[in-house]
Design a protein around this motif. Structure first.
Motif, PDB file in Angstrom:
ATOM      1  N   ALA A 194       0.831  -1.209   0.000  1.00 16.58           N
ATOM      2  CA  ALA A 194       0.000   0.000   0.000  1.00 16.58           C
ATOM      3  C   ALA A 194       0.860   1.251   0.000  1.00 16.58           C
ATOM      4  O   ALA A 194       0.581   2.223  -0.714  1.00 16.58           O
ATOM      5  CB  ALA A 194      -0.930   0.009   1.209  1.00 16.58           C
ATOM      6  N   ASP A 198       1.193   4.144  -2.934  1.00 16.06           N
ATOM      7  CA  ASP A 198       0.904   5.560  -2.673  1.00 16.06           C
ATOM      8  C   ASP A 198       1.838   6.485  -3.450  1.00 16.06           C
ATOM      9  O   ASP A 198       1.449   7.572  -3.841  1.00 16.06           O
ATOM     10  CB  ASP A 198       1.015   5.851  -1.175  1.00 16.06           C
ATOM     11  N   LYS A 205       0.836  15.047  -4.160  1.00 19.87           N
ATOM     12  CA  LYS A 205       1.242  15.267  -2.780  1.00 19.87           C
ATOM     13  C   LYS A 205       2.760  15.305  -2.652  1.00 19.87           C
ATOM     14  O   LYS A 205       3.333  16.256  -2.123  1.00 19.87           O
ATOM     15  CB  LYS A 205       0.681  14.138  -1.908  1.00 19.87           C
ATOM     16  N   TYR A 206       3.421  14.277  -3.153  1.00 25.41           N
ATOM     17  CA  TYR A 206       4.866  14.181  -2.982  1.00 25.41           C
ATOM     18  C   TYR A 206       5.623  15.191  -3.832  1.00 25.41           C
ATOM     19  O   TYR A 206       6.650  15.717  -3.405  1.00 25.41           O
ATOM     20  CB  TYR A 206       5.328  12.754  -3.253  1.00 25.41           C
ATOM     21  N   PHE A 219      12.808   6.326   3.326  1.00 22.88           N
ATOM     22  CA  PHE A 219      11.800   6.380   4.390  1.00 22.88           C
ATOM     23  C   PHE A 219      11.070   5.046   4.533  1.00 22.88           C
ATOM     24  O   PHE A 219      10.917   4.506   5.630  1.00 22.88           O
ATOM     25  CB  PHE A 219      10.784   7.493   4.128  1.00 22.88           C
TER      26      PHE A 219
ATOM     27  N   GLU B 160      -8.195  15.172   1.938  1.00 22.02           N
ATOM     28  CA  GLU B 160      -7.151  14.198   2.252  1.00 22.02           C
ATOM     29  C   GLU B 160      -6.109  14.805   3.173  1.00 22.02           C
ATOM     30  O   GLU B 160      -5.692  14.191   4.160  1.00 22.02           O
ATOM     31  CB  GLU B 160      -6.478  13.705   0.957  1.00 22.02           C
ATOM     32  N   GLU B 164      -4.845  13.823   7.082  1.00 21.16           N
ATOM     33  CA  GLU B 164      -3.427  13.594   7.296  1.00 21.16           C
ATOM     34  C   GLU B 164      -2.898  14.523   8.377  1.00 21.16           C
ATOM     35  O   GLU B 164      -2.090  14.141   9.220  1.00 21.16           O
ATOM     36  CB  GLU B 164      -2.684  13.839   5.984  1.00 21.16           C
ATOM     37  N   ALA B 188       5.504  10.087   7.612  1.00 18.67           N
ATOM     38  CA  ALA B 188       4.804   9.087   8.423  1.00 18.67           C
ATOM     39  C   ALA B 188       3.295   9.255   8.267  1.00 18.67           C
ATOM     40  O   ALA B 188       2.562   8.272   8.111  1.00 18.67           O
ATOM     41  CB  ALA B 188       5.210   9.214   9.884  1.00 18.67           C
ATOM     42  N   ALA B 190       1.633  10.484   5.744  1.00 18.99           N
ATOM     43  CA  ALA B 190       1.229  10.019   4.416  1.00 18.99           C
ATOM     44  C   ALA B 190       1.173   8.500   4.375  1.00 18.99           C
ATOM     45  O   ALA B 190       0.246   7.907   3.796  1.00 18.99           O
ATOM     46  CB  ALA B 190       2.194  10.546   3.365  1.00 18.99           C
ATOM     47  N   ALA B 191       2.146   7.861   4.997  1.00 19.25           N
ATOM     48  CA  ALA B 191       2.190   6.397   4.984  1.00 19.25           C
ATOM     49  C   ALA B 191       1.013   5.804   5.753  1.00 19.25           C
ATOM     50  O   ALA B 191       0.369   4.853   5.303  1.00 19.25           O
ATOM     51  CB  ALA B 191       3.506   5.904   5.580  1.00 19.25           C
ATOM     52  N   LYS B 193      -1.852   7.160   6.285  1.00 17.85           N
ATOM     53  CA  LYS B 193      -3.029   7.413   5.451  1.00 17.85           C
ATOM     54  C   LYS B 193      -3.149   6.364   4.346  1.00 17.85           C
ATOM     55  O   LYS B 193      -4.231   5.839   4.079  1.00 17.85           O
ATOM     56  CB  LYS B 193      -2.908   8.811   4.858  1.00 17.85           C
ATOM     57  N   ALA B 194      -2.032   6.052   3.712  1.00 18.90           N
ATOM     58  CA  ALA B 194      -2.050   5.071   2.632  1.00 18.90           C
ATOM     59  C   ALA B 194      -2.516   3.708   3.137  1.00 18.90           C
ATOM     60  O   ALA B 194      -3.303   3.021   2.484  1.00 18.90           O
ATOM     61  CB  ALA B 194      -0.663   4.951   2.013  1.00 18.90           C
ATOM     62  N   VAL B 195      -2.044   3.341   4.308  1.00 23.35           N
ATOM     63  CA  VAL B 195      -2.427   2.043   4.858  1.00 23.35           C
ATOM     64  C   VAL B 195      -3.902   2.041   5.252  1.00 23.35           C
ATOM     65  O   VAL B 195      -4.610   1.037   5.086  1.00 23.35           O
ATOM     66  CB  VAL B 195      -1.522   1.689   6.056  1.00 23.35           C
ATOM     67  N   GLN B 197      -6.228   3.777   3.785  1.00 24.03           N
ATOM     68  CA  GLN B 197      -7.007   3.739   2.556  1.00 24.03           C
ATOM     69  C   GLN B 197      -7.040   2.340   1.947  1.00 24.03           C
ATOM     70  O   GLN B 197      -8.027   1.923   1.368  1.00 24.03           O
ATOM     71  CB  GLN B 197      -6.446   4.747   1.552  1.00 24.03           C
ATOM     72  N   ASP B 198      -5.950   1.625   2.121  1.00 20.61           N
ATOM     73  CA  ASP B 198      -5.896   0.282   1.552  1.00 20.61           C
ATOM     74  C   ASP B 198      -7.049  -0.589   2.043  1.00 20.61           C
ATOM     75  O   ASP B 198      -7.532  -1.455   1.321  1.00 20.61           O
ATOM     76  CB  ASP B 198      -4.561  -0.391   1.906  1.00 20.61           C
TER      77      ASP B 198
END
Lengths: 233, 233
Positions: A194, A198, A205-206, A219, B160, B164, B188, B190-191, B193-195, B197-198
DNA sequence: GTCTATACCAGGATAGAC
DNA sequence: GTCTATCCTGGTATAGAC
């Protein structure tokens, strides 16, 4: 031995120009493509694919009309139809071709080392770098898969599970060797996947935060490593 | 005090029946909806929304014809058009209404405790539980946002970043208090959030593995906690 | 409030000239 | 190999009866 793979190194290693990909696709679909001259066909395929990815990623494949596509690609409607026999086939061609490349590249990355920590790092880097090089395709694939026939959807899910499997296999091996602590590799694999996805799904975003692939990769490696490493005494 | 929020508790706390949501939407759009009787309007809106989410999540909003929708919702084409004045407006209505609810619910979850660890746990649980209750909407929102006008796309991105932000704020506070170690809260956040959303994006995966929301929540909390906790001496 | 019938147009696909 | 012109389906939207 340096464990880190640089983005630049990776890029030159895989050498995935749009042209190479389209040539491969042309050779693999010679009978369904009416054009016979390789040079002409490959050149036009590159333009068609780029145009299709650009337009689809803006408003969705379904919303992209073939008239739009013909303008963006610089070809007439009639010419388009000498490269695929329906809009739907175009979709399948794009997805299939991409899947093949991804599979091939990722499989090559685990080789060359036995240390699970290094392998994991390599796979994470390779996945991110690959999705950076082919970002439009990855995004397209994620967003349009559900519009395929069920049969093809299943192939896409298989592809997702395939890469996840590479991750969980490494983690399991690490557990057996006592390098990683006991944990649920299945959930961990899904979570890593996941986070990797992203990167190409949230470009806005990035990019806005000026984060490079290499920084993101480092990271992710850190994030994952902290979860896997055994409790310090 | 028990730090864990149960899914059942959450569900009864927020009481988000489709009916409640549609009533709220009806009251907020009274002038653009031609139907005046609340009971009739709300009932039909529920059917329209459910049908729209079901069909769109199968093949995409653009690919869903209003003829399909009218059949699935059990209303005629003419009747549909008394509830919205264009297909595009239907899209906007669905997305806007959902965003309001999500924002309201999540904001309420940080309150009631001061410990960053508990707050983080609460927000993660609340986010997952909410996306479980409203899964079709979350999926729809993720997949269809890019088909909106740029103006509305920006609102979705804001949404979003809003969630976050809740995460990063908690992490920063934890850092200041020395509860969390120094790290990049932005990445962190963002990560995480990604998890989160998964969970609603890969239903097929987690359902197939028989993983419940609560199990997933506890995994995510563990995953994140391990990253944040200070080095043991 | 809801339905049926219909207007109207956009989009996919192809035939045949060049 | 590529283009233009055209066919025709199926989509959105609405008018007017009930």
């Amino acid at each position: 031995m340096n464990v880190d793979l640089k983005f630049k190194t990776f890029k030159s290693m895989v050498s995935l120009s749009a042209e190479d990909l389209c040539r491969e696709l042309f050779l693999g679909n010679r009978r369904s493509i009416k054009i016979k001259k390789e040079g002409v066909a490959v050149g036009n395929l590159v333009r068609i694919f780029n145009a299709a990815l650009t337009l689809s990623n803006q408003k969705g494949f379904k919303a992209m009309s073939l008239r739009d596509l013909s303008v963006e690609a610089g070809l007439s409607m009639g010419a388009l139809y000498t490269y695929f026999k329906s809009k739907d086939e175009l979709l399948r061609m794009i997805l299939r071709q991409g899947r093949m490349v991804v599979k091939r590249v990722l499989q090559g990355q685990v080789e060359g080392t036995d240390d699970p920590r290094t392998q994991l790092r390599r796979v994470i880097q390779a996945h991110l770098y690959l999705s950076e090089v082919m970002q439009p395709w990855f995004y397209f694939s994620y967003m349009e898969t559900k519009n395929l026939a069920i049969e093809e959807q299943k192939r896409a899910m298989q592809a997702e599970l395939f890469t996840e499997r590479i991750l969980t296999d490494i983690m399991k091996k690490g557990q057996e060797q006592g390098i990683f602590r006991p944990m649920e590799t299945e959930l961990a694999g899904a979570a890593i996947k996941a986070v990797l996805q992203d990167w190409y799904l949230k470009r806005w975003k990035y990019a806005g935060r000026k984060i490079t692939v290499e920084k993101y990769a480092s990271f992710v490696v850190g994030f994952v490593t902290r979860y896997l490493e055994p409790q310090r005494p």
